[in-house]
Design a protein around this motif. Sequence first.
Motif, PDB file in Angstrom:
ATOM      1  N   UNK A 243      -5.529  11.964  -2.557  1.00  0.00           N
ATOM      2  CA  UNK A 243      -5.270  11.828  -1.131  1.00  0.00           C
ATOM      3  C   UNK A 243      -5.853  10.517  -0.629  1.00  0.00           C
ATOM      4  N   UNK A 244      -5.091   9.796   0.192  1.00  0.00           N
ATOM      5  CA  UNK A 244      -5.510   8.478   0.637  1.00  0.00           C
ATOM      6  C   UNK A 244      -4.942   8.217   2.024  1.00  0.00           C
ATOM      7  N   UNK A 245      -4.929   6.947   2.414  1.00  0.00           N
ATOM      8  CA  UNK A 245      -4.385   6.545   3.708  1.00  0.00           C
ATOM      9  C   UNK A 245      -3.533   5.296   3.530  1.00  0.00           C
ATOM     10  N   UNK A 246      -2.724   4.992   4.543  1.00  0.00           N
ATOM     11  CA  UNK A 246      -1.905   3.783   4.486  1.00  0.00           C
ATOM     12  C   UNK A 246      -2.766   2.531   4.439  1.00  0.00           C
ATOM     13  N   UNK A 247      -3.954   2.598   5.018  1.00  0.00           N
ATOM     14  CA  UNK A 247      -4.842   1.433   5.022  1.00  0.00           C
ATOM     15  C   UNK A 247      -5.301   1.043   3.619  1.00  0.00           C
TER      16      UNK A 247
END
Length: 621
Positions: A243-247
């Motif tokens: 799980x991660x982020x667009x950043x």
Amino acid sequence: MNKKILALIVAVCTVFTMMSVPASALDEGSGVVQTVRAMGILVGDTSGNLNLGRNVTRAEFAKMIVAASSYKDSIGDGTGSSLFKDVKSSYWASAYIKIAVEQGWMVGYTDGTFRPTRTISVEEACTTVLRVLGYGASDLAGSYPTAQMTKASALGLRDDISLSQGGIMTRGNCAQLFYNMMTAQTKAGQVYGVTLGYSLNASGEVDYAAVVNATMSGPYVAGEGGAAALPFTASAVYRNGAASTLNAITQYDVYYYNQNLRTVWVYTDRAAGTITGITPSGASPTTVTVAGTAYAIGTSTAAYKLSSMGSFAVGDTATLLLGMDGTVVDVLDIALSNQIYYGMVLASSRTTTVSGSAAVEKAVQVVCTDGSVRTFTVDKDKTYSKGNLVSVTVTENGTVISNLAARSATGTVNSNGTKIGSLKVAGDVQILDTTSDGAYAVISAARLAGTTLQSGAVRYYALNESGEISHMLLNNATGDVWNYCFLVELTKQDGSSVSPLTGYYACMEDGKSITLTTTGKVYGMEDETAIAYRYDADGAIADMKKLTSFPITELTTLYAVSDGTKRQLSDDVQVYLKNGSSYYATTLSAVDGASYQLTGWYDSFGAAAGGRVRVIIAEAR
């Protein structure tokens, strides 16, 4: 399906319950809902919420039925037609209503209206679905709506939908109805979902992973600053499976997305080195070989760059951007993306002696922390011994291999594998367990959860720009570098000048009968014993050990208990049923302590994260 694709999709759907459950119990994380959502039948609001409890109108149902049909890709940006006096051509659902009516799936009222905002009842919804499946009035016994409701029940369309005649369909009810529709038989005797190109799993349910893969867009390459062009606001981002982020997206990352799920998958896999082969020809390349590994070319962009008309040829150094299936998405000049690998030397061989100098060109085979074995060519007369830890830097000026000095991390790994002592672990960390003679195994950070790593358990680690462990090489810390089997019989061949001492080990491994062979040495093992063995980098058996047995008094899917002592099962624990002198592969669910006498075998070699139960033998009481 490619294992990498499957692993990523599993990361998205492990929380989904792929069993059919009552519509009243459906939530946005259920497998039924997520499958229908991935198909584009059920679409969330601007915030991504599905609002499963909200009633459905006839216009909304028209849109859903078109999305669940072979016309799902036929609606463009334009509007439909004004077939009814209460549906103008500019109405948002006019195009969907037009298709649904023209195909005979839905009908208007005698006063020339469609009544798009009127809620739809369960009998109306079932009748519409039956028509799509090919069933008309002549195929039904009785009158409306009893005949339609009866036929829908017979086909399984009403399974897990508790509404009786006159009940109003909610979005949750519709999710269940369309899921049931996909596995229902058409009048022609086909499974409806299969006619749309979807597939079913062994249980006869819609294959969610295949649906996600089929409705995925990409691959795309992130631009400067990690820019990713998305036609939606992402609700979930996964980077290399975590799980991660667009950043977190950086330039040249490869990404895919599923607009229906509002989900993005990001990959950072790259292969750098000298191009040593492009096949079958420069005119039409399909495969490129870099660092001794052949990669399939997966996009027209990559194919053009590697063709005779492109900018890369055999002998050039390049960086390959790899997609989720391991194929080449794009090719970069090595100067744009200097690549560093960490790993262990498996072999080193001289390839070319440079005339007139002492320099020697060598091919060095390295297993990297991602588990890939790569071969690098270096122009230095330097020794690279099997088992040594190295870093490999590939730049436009060539390849540099450097031996790594020991760098150990100690402390307890937390419950989710995100910290070792005070050190943070990156979500996409690469971990390789190794031995000094060349054995290795790729493991996940979660595999180390709860383990206390003493000095020497970690041979080396590297940090990323955020100060997190990004790569780690262990020192036989898990026991996973070994292969495990059950020895049925050991036979020896006496040594002579012609034939050296040889041992033959008849074993059961992963449910199959195999024979292991050692030459020059025979390990003293007893018959009917669980053993561990491992190969060295040359493919010969480097070592063999006996596992420790214990009586199992209680067995679960995770643990084996013996008089209060609980031992964790390995993920790939082998279970065998003993019948006389024969052994047959079986499963955990097939044996229990009441009907069988159970014996467990675990590795007791002192590995920090070892001690797992590797083999279980069940004998009828």
